[in-house]
Write a protein that holds these residues in place. Structure first.
Motif, PDB file in Angstrom:
ATOM      1  N   LEU A 112      -2.235 -13.331  -4.851  1.00 57.96           N
ATOM      2  CA  LEU A 112      -2.529 -13.742  -3.480  1.00 57.96           C
ATOM      3  C   LEU A 112      -2.386 -12.558  -2.520  1.00 57.96           C
ATOM      4  O   LEU A 112      -3.210 -12.363  -1.598  1.00 57.96           O
ATOM      5  CB  LEU A 112      -1.594 -14.887  -3.066  1.00 57.96           C
ATOM      6  N   ALA A 113      -1.341 -11.750  -2.736  1.00 56.57           N
ATOM      7  CA  ALA A 113      -1.120 -10.572  -1.868  1.00 56.57           C
ATOM      8  C   ALA A 113      -2.225  -9.546  -2.046  1.00 56.57           C
ATOM      9  O   ALA A 113      -2.743  -8.974  -1.060  1.00 56.57           O
ATOM     10  CB  ALA A 113       0.252  -9.960  -2.183  1.00 56.57           C
ATOM     11  N   GLU A 114      -2.586  -9.291  -3.298  1.00 58.29           N
ATOM     12  CA  GLU A 114      -3.648  -8.306  -3.537  1.00 58.29           C
ATOM     13  C   GLU A 114      -4.993  -8.798  -3.012  1.00 58.29           C
ATOM     14  O   GLU A 114      -5.802  -8.000  -2.514  1.00 58.29           O
ATOM     15  CB  GLU A 114      -3.736  -8.026  -5.031  1.00 58.29           C
ATOM     16  N   ALA A 115      -5.238 -10.087  -3.097  1.00 56.16           N
ATOM     17  CA  ALA A 115      -6.493 -10.617  -2.561  1.00 56.16           C
ATOM     18  C   ALA A 115      -6.532 -10.466  -1.049  1.00 56.16           C
ATOM     19  O   ALA A 115      -7.587 -10.177  -0.453  1.00 56.16           O
ATOM     20  CB  ALA A 115      -6.652 -12.085  -2.961  1.00 56.16           C
ATOM     21  N   ASP A 139     -21.293  -7.817   2.141  1.00 58.13           N
ATOM     22  CA  ASP A 139     -22.028  -8.202   0.933  1.00 58.13           C
ATOM     23  C   ASP A 139     -21.408  -7.523  -0.285  1.00 58.13           C
ATOM     24  O   ASP A 139     -21.917  -6.523  -0.791  1.00 58.13           O
ATOM     25  CB  ASP A 139     -23.501  -7.833   1.074  1.00 58.13           C
ATOM     26  N   VAL A 140     -20.243  -8.116  -0.725  1.00 55.89           N
ATOM     27  CA  VAL A 140     -19.534  -7.537  -1.871  1.00 55.89           C
ATOM     28  C   VAL A 140     -19.403  -8.622  -2.942  1.00 55.89           C
ATOM     29  O   VAL A 140     -19.542  -9.821  -2.683  1.00 55.89           O
ATOM     30  CB  VAL A 140     -18.131  -7.029  -1.477  1.00 55.89           C
ATOM     31  N   SER A 141     -19.104  -8.203  -4.163  1.00 60.82           N
ATOM     32  CA  SER A 141     -18.987  -9.134  -5.285  1.00 60.82           C
ATOM     33  C   SER A 141     -17.659  -9.899  -5.212  1.00 60.82           C
ATOM     34  O   SER A 141     -16.694  -9.437  -4.602  1.00 60.82           O
ATOM     35  CB  SER A 141     -19.064  -8.375  -6.612  1.00 60.82           C
ATOM     36  N   PRO A 142     -17.578 -11.113  -5.839  1.00 58.70           N
ATOM     37  CA  PRO A 142     -16.316 -11.858  -5.893  1.00 58.70           C
ATOM     38  C   PRO A 142     -15.197 -11.068  -6.556  1.00 58.70           C
ATOM     39  O   PRO A 142     -14.035 -11.247  -6.218  1.00 58.70           O
ATOM     40  CB  PRO A 142     -16.678 -13.105  -6.714  1.00 58.70           C
ATOM     41  N   LEU A 143     -15.611 -10.153  -7.497  1.00 58.27           N
ATOM     42  CA  LEU A 143     -14.580  -9.362  -8.158  1.00 58.27           C
ATOM     43  C   LEU A 143     -13.887  -8.439  -7.174  1.00 58.27           C
ATOM     44  O   LEU A 143     -12.669  -8.226  -7.262  1.00 58.27           O
ATOM     45  CB  LEU A 143     -15.206  -8.560  -9.307  1.00 58.27           C
ATOM     46  N   ALA A 144     -14.664  -7.899  -6.217  1.00 63.23           N
ATOM     47  CA  ALA A 144     -14.070  -7.017  -5.214  1.00 63.23           C
ATOM     48  C   ALA A 144     -13.129  -7.801  -4.296  1.00 63.23           C
ATOM     49  O   ALA A 144     -12.148  -7.232  -3.783  1.00 63.23           O
ATOM     50  CB  ALA A 144     -15.165  -6.340  -4.392  1.00 63.23           C
ATOM     51  N   ARG A 145     -13.426  -9.073  -4.098  1.00 58.45           N
ATOM     52  CA  ARG A 145     -12.536  -9.898  -3.275  1.00 58.45           C
ATOM     53  C   ARG A 145     -11.388 -10.499  -4.109  1.00 58.45           C
ATOM     54  O   ARG A 145     -10.584 -11.248  -3.584  1.00 58.45           O
ATOM     55  CB  ARG A 145     -13.340 -11.033  -2.622  1.00 58.45           C
ATOM     56  N   ARG A 146     -11.346 -10.160  -5.438  1.00 62.49           N
ATOM     57  CA  ARG A 146     -10.307 -10.577  -6.383  1.00 62.49           C
ATOM     58  C   ARG A 146     -10.242 -12.108  -6.539  1.00 62.49           C
ATOM     59  O   ARG A 146      -9.197 -12.683  -6.836  1.00 62.49           O
ATOM     60  CB  ARG A 146      -8.933 -10.039  -5.978  1.00 62.49           C
ATOM     61  N   GLU A 147     -11.366 -12.739  -6.390  1.00 63.35           N
ATOM     62  CA  GLU A 147     -11.403 -14.194  -6.564  1.00 63.35           C
ATOM     63  C   GLU A 147     -11.190 -14.626  -8.016  1.00 63.35           C
ATOM     64  O   GLU A 147     -10.422 -15.571  -8.276  1.00 63.35           O
ATOM     65  CB  GLU A 147     -12.725 -14.735  -6.028  1.00 63.35           C
ATOM     66  N   PRO A 148     -11.821 -13.986  -9.028  1.00 61.76           N
ATOM     67  CA  PRO A 148     -11.556 -14.387 -10.418  1.00 61.76           C
ATOM     68  C   PRO A 148     -10.097 -14.178 -10.823  1.00 61.76           C
ATOM     69  O   PRO A 148      -9.518 -15.013 -11.531  1.00 61.76           O
ATOM     70  CB  PRO A 148     -12.494 -13.493 -11.239  1.00 61.76           C
ATOM     71  N   GLN A 149      -9.511 -13.066 -10.353  1.00 63.08           N
ATOM     72  CA  GLN A 149      -8.112 -12.812 -10.703  1.00 63.08           C
ATOM     73  C   GLN A 149      -7.193 -13.887 -10.090  1.00 63.08           C
ATOM     74  O   GLN A 149      -6.221 -14.327 -10.726  1.00 63.08           O
ATOM     75  CB  GLN A 149      -7.686 -11.435 -10.204  1.00 63.08           C
ATOM     76  N   LEU A 150      -7.530 -14.294  -8.886  1.00 63.39           N
ATOM     77  CA  LEU A 150      -6.729 -15.327  -8.229  1.00 63.39           C
ATOM     78  C   LEU A 150      -6.860 -16.673  -8.947  1.00 63.39           C
ATOM     79  O   LEU A 150      -5.881 -17.392  -9.153  1.00 63.39           O
ATOM     80  CB  LEU A 150      -7.157 -15.462  -6.768  1.00 63.39           C
ATOM     81  N   ALA A 151      -8.078 -17.025  -9.364  1.00 62.04           N
ATOM     82  CA  ALA A 151      -8.310 -18.276 -10.081  1.00 62.04           C
ATOM     83  C   ALA A 151      -7.590 -18.277 -11.424  1.00 62.04           C
ATOM     84  O   ALA A 151      -7.029 -19.295 -11.860  1.00 62.04           O
ATOM     85  CB  ALA A 151      -9.809 -18.501 -10.283  1.00 62.04           C
ATOM     86  N   GLU A 152      -7.598 -17.099 -12.089  1.00 60.33           N
ATOM     87  CA  GLU A 152      -6.913 -17.003 -13.378  1.00 60.33           C
ATOM     88  C   GLU A 152      -5.413 -17.200 -13.217  1.00 60.33           C
ATOM     89  O   GLU A 152      -4.763 -17.898 -14.017  1.00 60.33           O
ATOM     90  CB  GLU A 152      -7.195 -15.655 -14.014  1.00 60.33           C
ATOM     91  N   ALA A 153      -4.841 -16.607 -12.175  1.00 57.58           N
ATOM     92  CA  ALA A 153      -3.408 -16.770 -11.941  1.00 57.58           C
ATOM     93  C   ALA A 153      -3.058 -18.223 -11.615  1.00 57.58           C
ATOM     94  O   ALA A 153      -2.022 -18.731 -12.053  1.00 57.58           O
ATOM     95  CB  ALA A 153      -2.978 -15.839 -10.802  1.00 57.58           C
ATOM     96  N   GLN A 154      -3.915 -18.878 -10.858  1.00 58.63           N
ATOM     97  CA  GLN A 154      -3.686 -20.277 -10.527  1.00 58.63           C
ATOM     98  C   GLN A 154      -3.743 -21.147 -11.787  1.00 58.63           C
ATOM     99  O   GLN A 154      -2.914 -22.042 -11.986  1.00 58.63           O
ATOM    100  CB  GLN A 154      -4.739 -20.754  -9.520  1.00 58.63           C
ATOM    101  N   ALA A 155      -4.731 -20.867 -12.648  1.00 56.57           N
ATOM    102  CA  ALA A 155      -4.852 -21.623 -13.894  1.00 56.57           C
ATOM    103  C   ALA A 155      -3.661 -21.375 -14.812  1.00 56.57           C
ATOM    104  O   ALA A 155      -3.175 -22.304 -15.491  1.00 56.57           O
ATOM    105  CB  ALA A 155      -6.151 -21.267 -14.601  1.00 56.57           C
TER     106      ALA A 155
END
Length: 422
Positions: A129-132, A146-162
């Motif tokens: 959450l902090a890094e995002a 106009d950046v990718s979700p990876l740059a916004r760290r969305e997949p990493q955040l979803a993985e941590a939540q899961a």
């Protein structure tokens, strides 16, 4: 020729004199007096037809079984460390009571590991959450939209939540396994058998014993179609407060004494038995070990009982002695004033050892003949005898004392004393 006449003449004269003498003697003999009295009638016993009420009932038999019965089995594996003192054959158990306990040390350690995994997953989610948040600010400072979700760290955040959800699920599963180390009774009941002891290794689904509920027992009672009709029970019957089932009286010998319990029909079976052509009626008795017991004697599972199912009550029916029924639908009535037999066709509602119950065909007070009669016919001469409550015998009709005594001495015994009615 003259010689032949000389021989035949004396013979003819003797024959003429003999025949003439016989005719003369018969002509002079006085005629016998004619008896104008009718022939004596058959002496028979009879009992009066009376009026009363009839409760239609059906007698049957069945075996008592518990309505609720389960196999006690663990859902987890482990060494048995505790067995309840009440968990023995014949013991009483209460709902929620611990029957068997499996060693819990392994599951307690599993909870510690699961809680550690949850803490690690929570720390990782907080870091993501902090890094995002830092990545979002950097992108805003750079003016990049106009950046990718990876740059916004969305997949990493979803993985941590899961990962956190999975760790929490693992913790709940471990806690559930720990709770399952205690096998508890789901209802008040009694123990039919026990198959476990301390130190034994139990596996999931293994039978540790059997218990059955003591709140209700039931008896399956097979009935014929005619008996269902007598009780006015449909094939798809199910009792309800608005439509209760018929009353059932159960009887059996327990401890050398006759016992009685009162239950109720709750439902009928789903189908007719293809072999016996009967349908099962299920009757229940509530609290068989408590309020439903007979002076402390319970109607225990496995007991074979006689059952009498009570149907509707019919008022103002005619009741004749059972021995008076001839065949399926005939009654012999004595007409004492006329000294005659009247054969009646009757409509039988029901018959048992106590009597024949009919709607029509006789009147209250008429005398139904119970003695056997050979070759009976309507209008036959009879003398009716009635046994009174005090043991004396009354001879109906105009009889002298001597004729009455003779009638009693020669009367046919009632069919229930001598055999079946003719």
């Amino acid at each position: 020729m003259g010689r032949l006449i000389a021989i035949l003449a004396p013979i003819l004269i003797l024959l003429f004199l003999g025949v003439g003498g016989v005719i003369a003697v018969n002509a002079m003999k006085p005629e016998p007096e004619k008896n104008e009295e009718p022939p004596a009638g058959l002496n028979v016993f009879a009992e009066p037809v009376r009026s009363g009420s009839l409760t239609l009932s059906v007698a049957t038999q069945g075996e008592v079984r518990p309505k609720h019965e389960i196999v006690v089995a663990p859902q987890i594996s482990g060494r048995v460390t505790y067995v309840a003192p009440d968990f023995i054959d014949g013991g009483f158990v209460k709902r929620g009571q611990v029957l068997v306990r499996v060693e819990a040390a392994d599951y307690e350690l599993g909870i510690v590991r699961a809680r550690s995994a949850v803490a690690s997953a929570e720390q990782r989610l907080a870091r993501e959450l902090a890094e995002a948040e830092l990545a979002r600010r950097d992108l805003e400072d750079l003016g990049l939209t106009d950046v990718s979700p990876l740059a916004r760290r969305e997949p990493q955040l979803a993985e941590a939540q899961a990962s956190l959800e999975a760790a929490r699920a693992q913790l709940r599963e471990t806690e559930l396994a720990l709770a399952r180390t205690a096998v508890v009774a789901p209802f008040d009941g009694r123990v039919r058998e026990r198959n476990v002891d301390i130190g034994q290794i139990a596996t999931p689904g293994q039978s540790l014993g059997r218990i059955f509920g003591t709140d209700v027992v039931e008896v399956v009672l097979p009935l014929k179609d005619e008996e269902l009709g007598r009780l006015n029970l449909p094939l798809a019957f199910s009792a309800s407060p608005a439509n209760p089932g018929p009353r059932v009286v159960f009887t059996a010998n327990v401890g050398g004494l006759p016992r009685t319990w009162v239950g109720e029909v709750m439902r009928t079976g789903a189908a007719v038995n293809s072999q016996t052509r009967q349908i099962n009626v299920i009757a229940e008795l509530k609290d068989p070990f408590g309020a439903g017991a007979d002076d402390g004697a319970p109607m225990a599972p496995g007991l074979f009982v006689n059952a009498r199912i009570e149907g509707e009550t019919l008022e103002n029916v005619l009741i004749a002695p059972r021995a008076a029924l001839r065949g399926d639908d005939r009654l012999f009535i004595g007409l004492p004033d006329q000294g005659k037999l009247s054969i009646r066709n009757i409509a039988v509602v029901f018959s048992d050892r106590d009597g024949v119950y009919l709607r029509a065909g006789a009147e209250p007070g008429e005398l139904a003949i119970t003695s056997p009669i050979r070759a009976p016919f309507d209008g036959m001469n009879i003398t009716v005898l009635e046994r009174m409550p005090d043991g004396t015998v009354r001879v109906h009709g105009n009889k002298t004392a001597a004729e009455a005594a003779e009638a009693i001495a020669g009367a046919s015994l009632p069919s229930n004393e001598e055999g079946s009615a003719q």
